[in-house]
Scaffold this motif. Structure first.
Motif, short mmCIF file in Angstrom:
data_model
loop_
_atom_site.label_atom_id
_atom_site.label_comp_id
_atom_site.label_asym_id
_atom_site.label_seq_id
_atom_site.Cartn_x
_atom_site.Cartn_y
_atom_site.Cartn_z
N LEU A 76 -8.37 6.93 5.73
CA LEU A 76 -7.07 6.81 5.06
C LEU A 76 -7.23 6.45 3.59
O LEU A 76 -6.26 6.46 2.84
N GLY A 77 -8.45 6.09 3.19
CA GLY A 77 -8.68 5.74 1.80
C GLY A 77 -9.17 6.90 0.98
O GLY A 77 -9.47 6.74 -0.21
N THR A 119 0.84 -1.19 0.00
CA THR A 119 0.00 0.00 0.00
C THR A 119 0.88 1.25 0.00
O THR A 119 2.05 1.22 0.40
N VAL A 120 0.29 2.34 -0.45
CA VAL A 120 1.02 3.59 -0.63
C VAL A 120 1.10 4.36 0.69
O VAL A 120 0.06 4.70 1.28
N HIS A 123 -4.63 2.73 -0.07
CA HIS A 123 -4.55 2.55 -1.52
C HIS A 123 -3.43 1.58 -1.87
O HIS A 123 -2.31 1.68 -1.37
N PHE A 124 -3.74 0.66 -2.76
CA PHE A 124 -2.75 -0.34 -3.16
C PHE A 124 -1.92 0.15 -4.35
O PHE A 124 -2.45 0.83 -5.26
N PRO A 177 -6.39 4.38 -7.64
CA PRO A 177 -5.03 4.83 -7.32
C PRO A 177 -5.00 5.92 -6.26
O PRO A 177 -5.98 6.67 -6.09
N ALA A 178 -3.89 6.02 -5.57
CA ALA A 178 -3.71 7.08 -4.57
C ALA A 178 -3.63 8.44 -5.26
O ALA A 178 -3.18 8.55 -6.41
N ALA A 179 -4.03 9.48 -4.55
CA ALA A 179 -3.98 10.84 -5.10
C ALA A 179 -2.56 11.38 -5.11
O ALA A 179 -2.18 12.17 -5.98
#
Length: 331
Positions: free
Chosen positions: A329-330, A188-189, A194-195, A211-213
């Motif tokens: 956190l997501g 995870t990031v 987020h993976f 996806p992560a921002a």
């Protein structure tokens, strides 16, 4: 990309997977097998592997097919799981024929989970029995997360686990992946949910967050904890030679690098077996192996995220599970 009906490696017809675990030990074994021997190759890219019978999988070696593959916790002690699998297969009359004898061919790979909170004060190794039980449990359905070889797995920030995924390729060829995620790096990031594998997710199979921002400048590791290594199997029903299986295993490592950051480190024993059941002939000997490698890599990235996503909490865990993280956190 369309997953198979189970979204498991057993969508490759004829393959079966079994798990066995000891919750006091906080370790376990996963076995992949079939009713008939299958062609296999291997590619090792980590700097600290633990293996058994992998030399015979090289394309220039005499024996091209195996009876089972073993993924095990327990560090080098876990290699004994293959003894239990071999004994059970011998009792079934399985194995490579040498005169009147049958010698089951069972390559194995291990990961280090000795610091996961389990009781390792045993005097007789539990791994042969776990291997035999995992073989006896083999079927088309099996558990993910804290199961089998994934029982004691961790990543840099979260519990790891056993993951699997599948995809239907051109012409109906099936590809699947099975993995025990115990990486030095993270799936995870940063500190979020987020993976790294998010761009390849199918149908919200590991949370559907996308996806992560943002992405951090530094990567997270568990350097110094000495509990590393991600071991995997990719499989297809396409008819491949041992050399082609080796190439598919090599390509599948791209999926590991897409899903775990960092990967293939000097302290990981990262390994991928590749399996062909030979049920479908290749329609194009040039482009088909290329696409199979791509599908294997993508399935492996998804399987890694699914293994971490499915991990469940146990008392005394050294790390939290993905499911225990705050939903904030997501965002």
């Amino acid at each position: 990309m369309i997953p198979g009906p189970r979204n498991l490696i057993t969508d490759v017809a004829g393959l079966r997977v079994g798990n066995a675990q000891d919750m006091d030990l906080r370790s376990g074994v996963t076995v992949l097998t079939s009713d008939a021997p299958f062609t296999a190759g291997v590619c090792i890219m980590g700097g600290a592997p633990g293996t058994r019978e992998t030399d015979l999988l090289a394309p220039d070696k005499t024996v091209e097919q195996v009876d089972a593959l073993v993924l095990s916790g327990g560090s080098a002690f876990g290699l004994a799981a293959a003894d239990g699998v071999m004994g059970a297969l011998k009792a079934q009359g399985r194995g490579f024929a040498v005169g009147p004898h049958r010698v089951p061919i069972v390559p194995a790979a291990i990961l280090f989970d000795l610091m996961g909170g389990g009781d390792h004060g045993w005097s007789t190794s539990p791994y042969p029995a776990l291997g035999a039980t995992a073989l006896a449990n083999a079927g088309s359905e099996f558990g993910l997360g804290t199961e089998g070889a994934g029982t004691g797995c961790t990543t840099a920030t979260l519990k790891g686990g056993l993951g699997s995924a599948s995809a239907i390729g051109p012409g109906g060829v099936m590809v699947g992946a099975l993995v025990a995620v115990n990486a030095l790096g993270s799936a995870t990031v940063g500190d979020g949910r987020h993976f790294w594998a998010a761009p390849f997710e199918q149908g919200g199979e590991f949370g559907g967050l996308g996806p992560a921002a943002t992405y951090p400048d530094e990567v997270r590791t568990k350097l110094g904890s000495h509990r590393n290594t991600t071991i995997a199997i990719v499989a297809t029903d396409a008819a491949l030679t041992q050399a082609q299986c080796t190439r598919m295993a090599t390509a599948a490592h791209d999926g590991m690098a897409r899903a775990l950051v960092p990967s293939h480190t000097p302290m990981d024993g990262d390994l991928v077996f590749a399996v062909s059941t030979g049920a479908q002939e290749l329609s194009d000997p040039v482009t088909d192996p290329l696409m199979l490698g791509h599908l294997a890599a993508t399935c492996l990235a998804r399987a890694i995220a699914r293994g971490v996503h499915a991990a469940r909490p146990l008392p005394g865990d050294p790390l939290p599970t993905w499911s225990s993280l705050s939903p904030s956190l997501g965002q």
